[in-house]
Design an enzyme around this catalytic site. Structure first.
Site, PDB file in Angstrom:
ATOM      1  N   ASP A   2      33.124  57.559  37.260  1.00 21.36           N
ATOM      2  CA  ASP A   2      32.632  57.742  38.625  1.00 21.36           C
ATOM      3  C   ASP A   2      33.766  58.273  39.490  1.00 21.36           C
ATOM      4  OD1 ASP A   2      34.077  55.374  38.844  1.00 21.36           O
ATOM      5  OD2 ASP A   2      32.545  54.311  39.986  1.00 21.36           O
ATOM      6  N   GLY A  36      31.337  33.090  44.529  1.00 23.95           N
ATOM      7  CA  GLY A  36      32.462  33.993  44.705  1.00 23.95           C
ATOM      8  C   GLY A  36      33.677  33.249  45.217  1.00 23.95           C
ATOM      9  N   CYS A  76      37.853  53.172  49.607  1.00 27.57           N
ATOM     10  CA  CYS A  76      38.653  53.447  48.416  1.00 27.57           C
ATOM     11  C   CYS A  76      39.911  54.262  48.728  1.00 27.57           C
ATOM     12  CB  CYS A  76      37.804  54.180  47.386  1.00 27.57           C
ATOM     13  SG  CYS A  76      36.553  53.119  46.621  1.00 27.57           S
ATOM     14  N   LYS A 126      43.263  52.471  48.024  1.00 26.15           N
ATOM     15  CA  LYS A 126      43.784  52.199  46.686  1.00 26.15           C
ATOM     16  C   LYS A 126      45.275  52.504  46.612  1.00 26.15           C
ATOM     17  CE  LYS A 126      39.855  52.856  43.546  1.00 26.15           C
ATOM     18  NZ  LYS A 126      39.355  53.664  42.409  1.00 26.15           N
TER      19      LYS A 126
END
Length: 329
Positions: free
Chosen positions: A223, A138, A14, A17
């Site tokens: 979160d 997917g 993350c 980002k």
């Protein structure tokens, strides 16, 4: 041949980002009048930057979210597990239960063998099985860097959603996982050292914490992922019109996180998080190192709750809005 997946990407997890300030500029103005004759009522959209979108359909809140990123660890199975747990977390952060997910895979097919991709997908499947969430199909693309994650659909009770805009003064702040995975992942990328405690944190589902929050009557949550504790707390405080007071001594960290910080393993994403929050926060009571840890870009972090649940330390409280959105003591 042994492959180190983290060496095939410019960043990891993350921490990759887009910086929160830049992202808000990109999506500003996307909230329009809405579609003609929609099937359901939009309950949660872009306005507060919440964890997932929510639409009411036939008395049920349908949740939609997606999350994917570059490798945060070198082991493909663990990367798949971490990425899946992280994507599912957005549904838990809204008080929902994931129902079905689909894979999102980017793969440098001329650089990395597909056996590693298969292991990544197997890790994602294992976590979805643990969550009781179907994983079916997917989409994949040939990509210069490996990327993996999920698009997830979940359900929740429309009148029991956890939202980031429902905080109010007087509520305690609880955090369900320790911080520090960002600095440890940065060290892993640089050195190859494996930090099992960090992997354990990142692969632990937020399902139990979400259920406990609902049972306790909590209505406000988010979160903690790529924007760090301070970044996600700022978004919550701003959306709720309150000030968040954090007792830095009450915040726990994964073993080895402080040592990794002391040795300089800080991601660019963490520094950008702190730069974004600093104008809106009073950080005068802590040093720069402590501020960086509080802004550390987490991957698959815990839930930040405006309320108390068993086993989660209380790290602060919400108070009436003052000069700053966040005050760290």
């Amino acid at each position: 041949m042994a492959y180190r997946l983290t060496q095939y990407a410019h960043g990891g997890g993350c921490a990759c980002k887009i910086p929160p300030g830049e992202l808000e500029d990109v999506v500003r103005g996307l909230s329009g009048a809405g579609p003609r004759n929609p099937l359901g009522e939009l309950l949660v959209g872009l306005e507060s930057g919440d964890d997932a979108a929510a639409v009411r359909i036939s008395g049920l809140a349908v949740l939609a979210t997606t999350d994917f990123f570059t490798p945060v660890v070198d082991d493909p199975y663990d990367w798949g597990r971490i990425a899946a747990a992280n994507a599912l977390s957005d549904v838990y952060a809204m008080g929902g239960r994931p129902v079905v997910a689909v894979n999102l895979l980017g793969w440098p097919r001329e650089l990395l063998p597909f056996e590693l991709a298969a292991e990544t997908l197997r890790g994602g499947l294992a976590v979805c099985d643990e969550a009781g969430c179907h994983l079916a199909g997917g989409h994949s693309v040939d990509d210069p860097e490996p990327k993996y994650g999920l698009a997830v659909t979940g359900v929740a009770a429309p009148d029991r959603l956890l939202r980031n805009d429902s905080g109010r003064p007087g509520l305690p702040l609880s955090l369900t996982k320790p911080l520090g995975t960002g600095v440890l992942n940065t060290r892993h990328k640089a050195t190859g050292e494996v930090f099992e405690a960090a992997i354990e944190v990142m692969t632990t589902l937020n399902a139990d914490a979400s259920r406990a929050a609902l049972a306790a009557g909590i209505t406000c949550a988010t979160d903690v992922t790529g924007f760090g504790l301070l970044g996600h707390l700022y978004k919550l405080a701003r959306a709720s019109g309150v000030t968040a007071v954090v007792d830095s001594a009450k915040v726990s960290y994964v073993e080895g996180a402080r040592a990794a910080l002391a040795e300089g393993y800080v991601s660019g994403g963490t520094r950008r998080n702190l730069d974004w929050v600093r104008p809106h926060a009073d950080l005068s009571a802590v040093g720069e190192d402590e501020a960086l840890l509080l802004a550390d870009a987490q991957t698959s972090g815990g839930l930040l709750l405006a309320g108390e649940i068993p086993g989660a330390p209380v790290i602060g409280e919400l108070v009436p809005r003052g000069e700053h959105a966040i005050v760290v003591r």
